[in-house]
Structure formats: structure tokens, C-alpha cells
Design a protein around this motif. Structure first.
Motif, mmCIF file in Angstrom:
data_model
loop_
_atom_site.group_PDB
_atom_site.id
_atom_site.type_symbol
_atom_site.label_atom_id
_atom_site.label_comp_id
_atom_site.label_asym_id
_atom_site.label_seq_id
_atom_site.Cartn_x
_atom_site.Cartn_y
_atom_site.Cartn_z
ATOM 1 N N VAL A 7 -32.643 15.230 -27.660
ATOM 2 C CA VAL A 7 -32.676 16.094 -26.648
ATOM 3 C C VAL A 7 -34.280 16.626 -26.197
ATOM 4 N N GLU A 9 -37.548 17.887 -23.389
ATOM 5 C CA GLU A 9 -38.027 18.284 -22.136
ATOM 6 C C GLU A 9 -38.808 17.357 -21.273
ATOM 7 N N TYR A 33 -31.275 18.279 -16.427
ATOM 8 C CA TYR A 33 -30.645 19.802 -16.513
ATOM 9 C C TYR A 33 -31.493 20.761 -16.459
ATOM 10 N N SER A 35 -31.294 23.614 -17.955
ATOM 11 C CA SER A 35 -31.245 24.547 -19.272
ATOM 12 C C SER A 35 -30.790 23.487 -20.586
ATOM 13 N N LYS A 36 -31.706 23.844 -21.649
ATOM 14 C CA LYS A 36 -31.333 23.065 -23.006
ATOM 15 C C LYS A 36 -29.760 22.903 -23.414
ATOM 16 N N ALA A 37 -29.037 24.145 -22.964
ATOM 17 C CA ALA A 37 -27.674 24.342 -23.395
ATOM 18 C C ALA A 37 -26.942 23.294 -22.402
ATOM 19 N N SER A 38 -27.153 23.190 -21.154
ATOM 20 C CA SER A 38 -26.544 22.334 -20.354
ATOM 21 C C SER A 38 -26.759 20.803 -20.859
ATOM 22 N N MET A 40 -27.278 19.882 -23.983
ATOM 23 C CA MET A 40 -26.309 19.756 -25.023
ATOM 24 C C MET A 40 -24.712 19.694 -24.483
ATOM 25 N N ASN A 41 -24.463 20.329 -23.456
ATOM 26 C CA ASN A 41 -23.134 20.051 -23.012
ATOM 27 C C ASN A 41 -23.049 18.573 -22.719
ATOM 28 N N GLU A 44 -22.322 16.396 -25.753
ATOM 29 C CA GLU A 44 -21.185 16.761 -26.199
ATOM 30 C C GLU A 44 -19.929 16.001 -25.552
#
Length: 59
Positions: A7, A9, A33, A35-38, A40-41, A44
Motif C-alpha cells: 500500500v 501513496e 483511493y 484514503s489509506k483505509a479505502s 486497505m478495504n 481485503e
């Protein structure tokens, strides 16, 4: 050796992921994406869905 998700930037400040094979070759990339959270989703989602994915040969 197993594959690895990276992951990162990008230059535009968006978050992306790539999947690398054990030999270091990039074999898949994700979209940009906000955000980083997106991102990571997204990782997954690939983990969850790729194992049972079928091939749709449209040639």
C-alpha cells in the motif's frame, strides 16, 4: 514465497495498492483511493474474492 500487497501513496496524494509475486514482479494493481483505509478495504476485497474467481475469456 507468498505474494505481498504493498500500500503506497502516489504522486497525486492518492492511496493505491499493488500485489507482488514472490519474485517481486507486480501482478495486480488497485485503483486510486482517497484514503489509506479505502485502499486497505480494496486489498481485503481482493483477498476475499480472488480465491474463488473464475476466468472470463472474452477473446
Amino acid at each position: 514465497m507468498a505474494g505481498t500487497f504493498e500500500v503506497y501513496e502516489d504522486k497525486a496524494g492518492k492511496f493505491r495498492f499493488r500485489l507482488k509475486a514472490g519474485n517481486g514482479q507486480v501482478i495486480a494493481t488497485g485503483e486510486a483511493y482517497e484514503s489509506k483505509a479505502s485502499a486497505m478495504n480494496g486489498v481485503e476485497s481482493v483477498r476475499k474474492n480472488a480465491a474463488d474467481a473464475t476466468v472470463d475469456d472474452q477473446t
